[in-house]
Design an enzyme around this catalytic site. Sequence first.
Site, short mmCIF file in Angstrom:
data_model
loop_
_atom_site.label_atom_id
_atom_site.label_comp_id
_atom_site.label_asym_id
_atom_site.label_seq_id
_atom_site.Cartn_x
_atom_site.Cartn_y
_atom_site.Cartn_z
CG ASN A 14 15.96 -5.63 -1.63
OD1 ASN A 14 16.36 -6.48 -2.41
ND2 ASN A 14 14.90 -4.88 -1.90
CB CYS A 16 10.69 -4.10 5.38
SG CYS A 16 10.86 -5.34 6.68
NE ARG A 17 12.65 0.99 5.26
CZ ARG A 17 13.62 1.82 5.64
NH1 ARG A 17 13.37 3.10 5.82
NH2 ARG A 17 14.84 1.37 5.83
CB SER A 18 13.49 -1.38 -1.29
OG SER A 18 14.21 -2.45 -0.75
CG ASP A 128 13.25 -0.49 8.98
OD1 ASP A 128 12.40 -1.38 8.76
OD2 ASP A 128 14.46 -0.71 9.06
#
Length: 158
Positions: A14, A16-18, A128
């Site tokens: 929680n 980078c991407r989300s 990722d």
Amino acid sequence: MAEKTSVLFVCMGNICRSPTAEGVFRHRVEAAGLADRFLIDSAGTHGYHVGEPPDGRSMEHAANRGYDLSAQRSRKVTASDFETFDHVLAMDHDNLRLLEAACPPQHRHKLGLFMAHARRSASDVVPDPYYGGGRGFDMVLDYIEDASDGLIAALSEK
């Protein structure tokens, strides 16, 4: 007012991407004039970074496109998230498997891959970018913008 549609974006840490998905989706929902119709959050399947802001590279690349992630703080998915959220969308297959293992059977229909909503990108996952360079963060934004637009369209039809 109708009940809000709730969406939780999930990756591993929680950071980078989300959080990027949360920020982009929130921005695009607001731009579409639909902010009052959604509850939006993000979380990780692991608690490595609880309480920390998003990765600096994620914030920088997002800011370059007009998205502000600075107010977000990492948190881990909780058992109550499966009940609270209408859609729990994983960034990749590994995190989807972890969600499936933790999710009570009556809420498994809420789980899915975020990229299932993409309209232009062929990938079924948001890769990722953590161990890569800047191009990875830009690619993540490209994928997330695409899937966000598709998700907004799908949920607006309901």
